[in-house]
Design a protein around this motif. Structure first.
Motif, PDB file in Angstrom:
ATOM      1  N   ARG A 165       4.681   2.912   2.058  1.00 34.99           N
ATOM      2  CA  ARG A 165       5.714   3.464   1.116  1.00 34.99           C
ATOM      3  C   ARG A 165       5.955   5.049   1.665  1.00 34.99           C
ATOM      4  O   ARG A 165       7.127   5.548   1.665  1.00 34.99           O
ATOM      5  CB  ARG A 165       5.459   3.777  -0.306  1.00 34.99           C
ATOM      6  CG  ARG A 165       5.422   2.386  -1.079  1.00 34.99           C
ATOM      7  CD  ARG A 165       4.870   2.424  -2.222  1.00 34.99           C
ATOM      8  NE  ARG A 165       4.321   1.279  -3.059  1.00 34.99           N
ATOM      9  CZ  ARG A 165       4.875   0.479  -3.518  1.00 34.99           C
ATOM     10  NH1 ARG A 165       6.183   0.243  -3.342  1.00 34.99           N
ATOM     11  NH2 ARG A 165       4.324  -0.847  -3.845  1.00 34.99           N
ATOM     12  N   ARG A 166       4.856   5.646   2.226  1.00 35.13           N
ATOM     13  CA  ARG A 166       4.875   7.254   2.717  1.00 35.13           C
ATOM     14  C   ARG A 166       5.584   7.064   3.966  1.00 35.13           C
ATOM     15  O   ARG A 166       6.047   8.314   4.476  1.00 35.13           O
ATOM     16  CB  ARG A 166       3.569   7.738   2.334  1.00 35.13           C
ATOM     17  CG  ARG A 166       3.157   7.949   1.169  1.00 35.13           C
ATOM     18  CD  ARG A 166       2.000   8.939   1.064  1.00 35.13           C
ATOM     19  NE  ARG A 166       0.898   8.322   1.931  1.00 35.13           N
ATOM     20  CZ  ARG A 166      -0.255   7.878   1.624  1.00 35.13           C
ATOM     21  NH1 ARG A 166      -0.257   7.563   0.285  1.00 35.13           N
ATOM     22  NH2 ARG A 166      -1.079   7.429   2.341  1.00 35.13           N
ATOM     23  N   PRO A 207       0.798  -1.371   0.066  1.00 34.11           N
ATOM     24  CA  PRO A 207       0.015   0.035   0.066  1.00 34.11           C
ATOM     25  C   PRO A 207       0.942   1.368  -0.168  1.00 34.11           C
ATOM     26  O   PRO A 207       2.075   1.287   0.613  1.00 34.11           O
ATOM     27  CB  PRO A 207      -0.843  -0.198   1.192  1.00 34.11           C
ATOM     28  CG  PRO A 207       0.043  -0.872   2.198  1.00 34.11           C
ATOM     29  CD  PRO A 207       0.882  -2.085   1.349  1.00 34.11           C
ATOM     30  N   ASP A 208       0.255   2.341  -0.425  1.00 34.87           N
ATOM     31  CA  ASP A 208       0.824   3.794  -0.476  1.00 34.87           C
ATOM     32  C   ASP A 208       1.199   4.131   0.984  1.00 34.87           C
ATOM     33  O   ASP A 208       2.330   4.689   0.932  1.00 34.87           O
ATOM     34  CB  ASP A 208       0.005   4.732  -1.171  1.00 34.87           C
ATOM     35  CG  ASP A 208      -0.183   4.454  -2.519  1.00 34.87           C
ATOM     36  OD1 ASP A 208       0.750   3.858  -3.278  1.00 34.87           O
ATOM     37  OD2 ASP A 208      -1.066   4.875  -3.273  1.00 34.87           O
ATOM     38  N   TRP A 209       0.427   3.881   1.926  1.00 37.86           N
ATOM     39  CA  TRP A 209       0.969   4.322   3.287  1.00 37.86           C
ATOM     40  C   TRP A 209       2.176   3.746   3.713  1.00 37.86           C
ATOM     41  O   TRP A 209       2.914   4.516   4.627  1.00 37.86           O
ATOM     42  CB  TRP A 209      -0.353   4.113   4.166  1.00 37.86           C
ATOM     43  CG  TRP A 209      -0.599   2.667   4.458  1.00 37.86           C
ATOM     44  CD1 TRP A 209      -1.702   2.126   4.014  1.00 37.86           C
ATOM     45  CD2 TRP A 209      -0.188   1.806   5.273  1.00 37.86           C
ATOM     46  NE1 TRP A 209      -1.999   0.706   4.272  1.00 37.86           N
ATOM     47  CE2 TRP A 209      -0.982   0.635   5.322  1.00 37.86           C
ATOM     48  CE3 TRP A 209       0.946   1.593   5.938  1.00 37.86           C
ATOM     49  CZ2 TRP A 209      -0.789  -0.565   5.773  1.00 37.86           C
ATOM     50  CZ3 TRP A 209       1.391   0.522   6.702  1.00 37.86           C
ATOM     51  CH2 TRP A 209       0.607  -0.706   6.835  1.00 37.86           C
TER      52      TRP A 209
END
Length: 232
Positions: A30-31, A26-28
């Motif tokens: 990566r962030r 998920p993007d979270w």
């Protein structure tokens, strides 16, 4: 080991394909930062982004995708999916279906008369002989507004029908679009075998090794990742 996916020929150009779980992180994740300050301890700590077991679990196996965009409005689901017409087809054309409330009566999943959700998949899955498929909610994905139930399918023998995924909707306040490709299940091939269990008391050598390993991990960051982890 080969995992073989098959879909009806008329759906080949419209279906999203299953993807390796490590590709669908998920993007979270990566962030998020690799370290963060802890106000209670007053020190900088590594976050789960640097935890190898956490990441390996999220990245193992493959993800089954939602077939098309789902619009959710006050609990009502709708979709616009223009499937090609196929004479004599015998499978549902709906990306989702309902699992009757009676089928989970007496379990923790029961919520009165409310039915469970079922994500329809349009892929058959074949594994080599002796392997089963553990199907569960995408690991550590509590951000999703649903929670898929866990099941195991003998996908070396059950190869000529779709595997669908039952889920409970856990966010009644959710309103918006659940996008095409959203992972609805994480599938992990497992070998079928029996287990023997032994319980032992540590020897002196094992106690020393335990102490050395513990002290090493307490004193140095990344010991497990560097010296013990096997890349998946």
């Amino acid at each position: 080991m080969n995992v073989t996916f098959r879909c009806p020929p008329e759906l080949e150009q419209v279906l999203p394909r299953p993807v390796p779980a490590k590709v669908g992180l998920p993007d979270w994740l990566r962030r998020m930062p690799a370290t963060a300050h802890d106000e209670v301890l007053g020190v900088e700590l590594m976050t789960v982004k640097k935890c190898a077991p956490f990441l390996d679990a999220m990245g193992y196996g493959f993800l089954m995708p939602l077939a098309c965009d789902l619009q959710i409005d006050k609990g009502r689901l709708s979709w616009d999916w223009d499937l090609p017409a196929t004479p004599g087809e015998t499978y549902s054309r709906s990306p989702v279906a309902l699992h009757a409330a009676a089928q989970v009566r007496g379990s923790p999943f029961e919520k009165g008369a409310a039915p469970m959700l079922k994500f329809n998949a349009f892929w058959t899955i074949e594994l080599p002989a002796g392997w089963s498929l553990l199907c569960t909610h995408p690991v550590n994905r509590t951000d999703l507004p649903f929670r898929s139930l866990t099941g195991m399918v003998d996908s070396d023998r059950y190869t000529d029908n779709f595997i669908n995924f039952v889920a409970e909707w856990i966010d009644p306040s959710f309103s918006g679009i659940l996008p095409r490709g959203t992972p609805v299940a994480q599938c992990i091939p497992v070998r079928r075998e029996s287990f023997d269990y032994r319980f032992e008391v540590m020897t002196q050598d094992e106690t020393d090794a335990f102490r050395d390993t513990r002290d090493s991990m307490d004193g140095t960051a990344g010991v497990y990742r560097r010296d013990m982890r096997v890349r998946k």
